[in-house]
Design a protein around this motif. Structure first.
Motif, mmCIF file in Angstrom:
data_model
loop_
_atom_site.group_PDB
_atom_site.id
_atom_site.type_symbol
_atom_site.label_atom_id
_atom_site.label_comp_id
_atom_site.label_asym_id
_atom_site.label_seq_id
_atom_site.Cartn_x
_atom_site.Cartn_y
_atom_site.Cartn_z
ATOM 1 N N GLY A 160 0.787 -1.228 0.000
ATOM 2 C CA GLY A 160 0.000 0.000 0.000
ATOM 3 C C GLY A 160 0.817 1.275 0.000
ATOM 4 N N PHE A 161 2.115 1.183 -0.140
ATOM 5 C CA PHE A 161 2.948 2.385 -0.167
ATOM 6 C C PHE A 161 4.226 2.093 -0.947
ATOM 7 C CE2 PHE A 161 4.443 -0.032 3.427
ATOM 8 C CZ PHE A 161 5.824 0.088 3.352
ATOM 9 N N THR A 162 4.910 3.156 -1.323
ATOM 10 C CA THR A 162 6.213 3.053 -1.971
ATOM 11 C C THR A 162 7.146 4.051 -1.312
ATOM 12 O OG1 THR A 162 5.188 2.460 -4.071
ATOM 13 C CG2 THR A 162 7.477 3.219 -4.154
ATOM 14 N N ASN A 163 8.323 3.603 -0.909
ATOM 15 C CA ASN A 163 9.353 4.490 -0.381
ATOM 16 C C ASN A 163 10.422 4.700 -1.437
ATOM 17 O OD1 ASN A 163 8.272 4.851 2.181
ATOM 18 N ND2 ASN A 163 9.387 3.139 3.059
ATOM 19 N N TYR A 164 10.924 5.917 -1.511
ATOM 20 C CA TYR A 164 12.050 6.229 -2.377
ATOM 21 C C TYR A 164 13.200 6.655 -1.472
ATOM 22 C CZ TYR A 164 8.855 6.149 -6.312
ATOM 23 O OH TYR A 164 7.942 5.746 -7.264
ATOM 24 N N TYR A 165 14.275 5.911 -1.500
ATOM 25 C CA TYR A 165 15.462 6.238 -0.722
ATOM 26 C C TYR A 165 16.373 7.072 -1.604
ATOM 27 C CZ TYR A 165 13.709 2.832 2.566
ATOM 28 O OH TYR A 165 12.917 2.182 3.464
ATOM 29 N N ILE A 166 16.734 8.246 -1.130
ATOM 30 C CA ILE A 166 17.550 9.179 -1.899
ATOM 31 C C ILE A 166 18.873 9.326 -1.174
ATOM 32 C CG2 ILE A 166 17.696 11.525 -2.808
ATOM 33 C CD1 ILE A 166 14.568 11.530 -2.649
ATOM 34 N N ASP A 167 19.909 8.790 -1.773
ATOM 35 C CA ASP A 167 21.238 8.813 -1.161
ATOM 36 C C ASP A 167 22.202 9.645 -1.988
ATOM 37 O OD1 ASP A 167 20.660 7.117 1.033
ATOM 38 O OD2 ASP A 167 20.829 5.363 -0.264
ATOM 39 N N ASP A 168 23.173 10.212 -1.285
ATOM 40 C CA ASP A 168 24.254 10.922 -1.942
ATOM 41 C C ASP A 168 25.071 9.921 -2.743
ATOM 42 O OD1 ASP A 168 25.594 13.700 -1.848
ATOM 43 O OD2 ASP A 168 27.272 12.337 -1.579
ATOM 44 N N LEU A 169 25.891 10.413 -3.631
ATOM 45 C CA LEU A 169 26.738 9.517 -4.422
ATOM 46 C C LEU A 169 27.732 8.754 -3.556
ATOM 47 C CD1 LEU A 169 27.355 11.678 -7.620
ATOM 48 C CD2 LEU A 169 25.675 9.873 -7.230
ATOM 49 N N ASP A 170 27.896 9.184 -2.283
ATOM 50 C CA ASP A 170 28.751 8.423 -1.361
ATOM 51 C C ASP A 170 28.092 7.111 -0.937
ATOM 52 O OD1 ASP A 170 26.867 9.076 0.635
ATOM 53 O OD2 ASP A 170 28.196 10.419 1.713
ATOM 54 N N GLY A 171 26.778 6.952 -1.255
ATOM 55 C CA GLY A 171 26.068 5.724 -0.927
ATOM 56 C C GLY A 171 25.723 5.598 0.541
ATOM 57 N N ILE A 172 25.995 6.602 1.331
ATOM 58 C CA ILE A 172 25.779 6.526 2.787
ATOM 59 C C ILE A 172 24.789 7.582 3.252
ATOM 60 C CG2 ILE A 172 26.902 6.743 5.038
ATOM 61 C CD1 ILE A 172 29.502 5.849 3.609
ATOM 62 N N THR A 173 25.043 8.839 2.896
ATOM 63 C CA THR A 173 24.231 9.943 3.371
ATOM 64 C C THR A 173 22.940 10.012 2.569
ATOM 65 O OG1 THR A 173 26.280 11.146 3.768
ATOM 66 C CG2 THR A 173 24.232 12.415 3.862
ATOM 67 N N GLY A 174 21.802 10.020 3.269
ATOM 68 C CA GLY A 174 20.555 10.111 2.547
ATOM 69 C C GLY A 174 19.317 10.088 3.420
ATOM 70 N N THR A 175 18.190 9.953 2.769
ATOM 71 C CA THR A 175 16.896 9.950 3.452
ATOM 72 C C THR A 175 15.908 9.212 2.577
ATOM 73 O OG1 THR A 175 15.277 11.355 4.560
ATOM 74 C CG2 THR A 175 16.116 12.158 2.449
ATOM 75 N N TYR A 176 14.670 9.114 3.055
ATOM 76 C CA TYR A 176 13.601 8.580 2.201
ATOM 77 C C TYR A 176 12.360 9.399 2.365
ATOM 78 C CZ TYR A 176 10.971 6.352 5.998
ATOM 79 O OH TYR A 176 10.216 6.102 7.109
#
Length: 176
Positions: A160-176
């Motif tokens: 019932g939902f979709t999350n999009y994880y948005i990470d920096d090109l470092d592959g570590i720093t991010g959010t959703y």
């Protein structure tokens, strides 16, 4: 024209969007810009729009406005400057120095060209990394700004939902 008279539009001060972003809470302002994007509430009901001019962007809250305009149209909006914080987030916002979402509320469409050219001046849009955005202090007023970034995006579909994880090109720093 009767709607314009009814809301007392002559009491509103015309400003560029950058100036509107700097206005005081409660100021009656009038801005002109291109509708960049609609926002949606639960059930995909339109509840606001982002507009932009050559100086910046700002969020216009209100389903009445959102339902009267199309993305790409140039509009003039009269409303009140607001810094919105959810009631249940007031305590942590105060603790961390968050001033609220920079927006215009109690808004009315004054002019609408009803075109959908989608053309708007993007020269003011800052390019930042996801890491830079994530490390921006809460006291900085970045709400309703538009940024350009390069990111790693991962789509995770749930029930019932979709999350999009948005990470920096470092592959570590991010959010959703």
């Amino acid at each position: 024209i009767q709607d314009i008279i009814n809301i007392g539009v002559f009491e509103y001060v015309s400003k560029k969007i950058k100036q509107a972003r700097e206005a005081k809470d409660g100021d009656k302002i009038k801005v002109t810009g291109v509708v960049v994007r609609h926002t949606y509430a639960t059930g995909m009901a339109k509840n606001g729009v982002y507009i932009a001019d050559e100086t910046g962007s700002i969020y216009i809250y209100g389903k009445d406005v959102a339902n009267k305009v199309k993305e790409g149209s140039t509009v003039t909006i009269a409303g009140e400057k607001d810094y919105y914080i959810l009631e249940n987030e007031l305590t942590p916002a105060g603790k961390w120095g968050y001033g609220g979402c920079n927006q215009i509320t109690n808004a009315h469409v004054i002019e609408n060209d009803n075109l959908t050219t989608g053309v708007w001046n993007k020269t003011w849009v800052e390019e930042k990394t996801v890491k830079e955005l994530m490390e921006t202090p809460f006291t900085s007023d970045v709400t309703t700004n538009i940024y350009k970034t390069t990111a790693l995006v991962k789509k995770v579909v749930g029930t019932g939902f979709t999350n999009y994880y948005i990470d920096d090109l470092d592959g570590i720093t991010g959010t959703y």
